[in-house]
Design an enzyme around this catalytic site. Structure first.
Site, mmCIF file in Angstrom:
data_model
loop_
_atom_site.group_PDB
_atom_site.id
_atom_site.type_symbol
_atom_site.label_atom_id
_atom_site.label_comp_id
_atom_site.label_asym_id
_atom_site.label_seq_id
_atom_site.Cartn_x
_atom_site.Cartn_y
_atom_site.Cartn_z
ATOM 1 N N TYR A 36 0.846 -1.190 0.052
ATOM 2 C CA TYR A 36 -0.130 -0.062 -0.062
ATOM 3 C C TYR A 36 0.893 1.495 -0.027
ATOM 4 O O TYR A 36 1.939 1.185 0.262
ATOM 5 C CB TYR A 36 -0.933 0.057 1.326
ATOM 6 N N ARG A 55 8.084 3.810 -4.818
ATOM 7 C CA ARG A 55 7.998 2.750 -3.407
ATOM 8 C C ARG A 55 7.036 1.745 -3.754
ATOM 9 O O ARG A 55 7.104 0.470 -3.287
ATOM 10 C CB ARG A 55 7.831 3.402 -2.176
ATOM 11 N N LYS A 156 6.676 -1.903 2.092
ATOM 12 C CA LYS A 156 5.243 -1.311 2.623
ATOM 13 C C LYS A 156 4.106 -2.275 2.362
ATOM 14 O O LYS A 156 3.354 -2.267 1.470
ATOM 15 C CB LYS A 156 5.145 0.026 1.905
HETATM 16 C C1 LIG Z 1 7.003 1.998 9.538
HETATM 17 C C2 LIG Z 1 6.799 3.182 9.097
HETATM 18 N N1 LIG Z 1 7.714 3.838 8.844
HETATM 19 C C3 LIG Z 1 7.982 4.959 8.333
HETATM 20 C C4 LIG Z 1 6.943 5.481 7.665
HETATM 21 C C5 LIG Z 1 7.169 6.852 7.001
HETATM 22 O O1 LIG Z 1 6.963 6.687 5.570
HETATM 23 P P1 LIG Z 1 6.063 8.024 4.797
HETATM 24 O O2 LIG Z 1 7.351 9.140 5.155
HETATM 25 O O3 LIG Z 1 6.625 7.842 3.435
HETATM 26 O O4 LIG Z 1 4.890 8.316 5.230
HETATM 27 C C6 LIG Z 1 5.729 4.956 7.770
HETATM 28 C C7 LIG Z 1 4.573 5.602 7.114
HETATM 29 O O5 LIG Z 1 3.554 4.826 6.880
HETATM 30 C C8 LIG Z 1 5.759 3.552 8.206
HETATM 31 O O6 LIG Z 1 4.700 2.966 8.453
#
Ligand SMILES: Cc1ncc(COP(=O)(O)O)c(C=O)c1O
Length: 295
Positions: A36, A55, A156
């Site tokens: 996601y 990503r 992710k």
């Molecule tokens: C475990 C984790 N780390 C870091 C992030 C930060 O990612 P982003 O800056 O792309 O939202 C997220 C975002 O959902 C996350 O779930």
């Protein structure tokens, strides 16, 4: 987080979110077999679309799936979802778009071989989350816990049970986030990247399988250069985390936020620090700079 906006996308169709249905045999449901993305949209313009799209494609590749939509199809989907969820006054609102791709549904339940079936593609929009009053400006409390997630945190994946249970630990303590430690080292948090400030320098654990490569982290590092804040990707120990002058969280729906207490003890002065202020201002300036530009 507010209620989602009414119109979603599911497998080629735009329809009311309340009417959207998928098979109980969907591998997303049976195995959390999918990935996601959450992308902010400011003034009708997706923010860091390319990075989120890259990503997603990478996450899918790592779980042996080709992206079922082309780059242009994704763009069209985002555009359409934003347009169909416009407020009554027609003004583009600030929101975020959630997209999810799963391996789809075969008739049965088999771990492997991985079935070659149509993928499930789902997306919805939701209002920009304002968060708890005061936390964005005045800083927020966080707790720590052992990182109980799987060994491929760089993907992710929708397999978020550990993240959900870890976030609940924060909620149990009236905190906003749960910062994670593995083998005495800082990794990530339940849903944001974690940065520390030591002696004026911003430090973030290096990219590896142990943490999600945050898109917001990329923005923070770029604006740090503009704001004259030195930064490094280096391991951060538990001792360094606990002794840091500032602790910052970065995530698409948080932007950059200051952690002002950790496990009930003040971080630095117990107030958002000067590096957070610089980065937060530079972040907002960057948003203004890209507003209205092509994406
Ligand atoms: C475990 C984790 N780390 C870091 C992030 C930060 O990612 P982003 O800056 O792309 O939202 C997220 C975002 O959902 C996350 O779930």
């Amino acid at each position: 987080m507010g209620e989602p906006l009414p119109i979603c996308y599911l497998n080629g169709e735009y329809l009311p979110l309340r009417d959207a249905r998928i098979s109980p045999l969907d591998r997303g449901f049976l195995y959390a077999d999918g990935c996601y993305e959450v992308t902010p949209v400011f003034d009708g313009r997706p923010f860091r679309f390319q990075q989120h799209h890259d990503r997603l494609t990478r996450s899918l590749k790592e779980i042996r799936m080709a992206d079922p939509l082309t780059h242009d199809q994704w763009r069209a989907l985002y555009r359409e979802l934003i347009a169909r969820n416009r407020s009554n006054d027609g003004k583009p609102a600030d929101l975020y778009i959630y997209v999810q791709v799963t391996r789809g549904a075969e008739f049965g339940r088999n771990h492997a071989p991985l079935p070659d079936v149509p993928r499930t593609v789902f997306a919805f929009a939701a209002p920009w989350p304002d968060g708890r009053q005061g936390w964005r400006e005045n800083g927020l409390p966080a707790v720590t816990a052992q990182d109980t997630r799987w060994a491929r945190c760089d993907i992710k994946s929708v397999s978020l049970l550990a993240n959900v249970l870890l976030r609940q630990l924060a909620v149990d303590e009236g905190a906003s986030e749960c910062i994670l430690l593995r083998d005495g080292q800082l990794t990530d948090s339940s849903a944001s990247s974690v940065h520390v400030v030591i002696g004026g320098e911003l430090r973030t654990p290096p990219y590896s399988w142990k943490l999600l490569p945050g898109t917001t982290r990329g923005v923070i590092e770029e604006v740090a250069d503009k704001a004259g804040v030195k930064w490094r990707s280096v391991p951060v120990s538990e001792v360094e985390l606990r002794g840091a002058d500032e602790i910052l969280l970065g995530a698409a729906t948080r932007e950059v936020q200051a952690v002002t207490s950790l496990d009930g003890r003040p971080v630095g002065t117990g107030k958002p620090g000067p590096v957070w202020r610089k980065l937060s201002d530079a972040f907002q300036a960057y948003k203004q700079e890209v507003a209205g530009t092509p994406w």
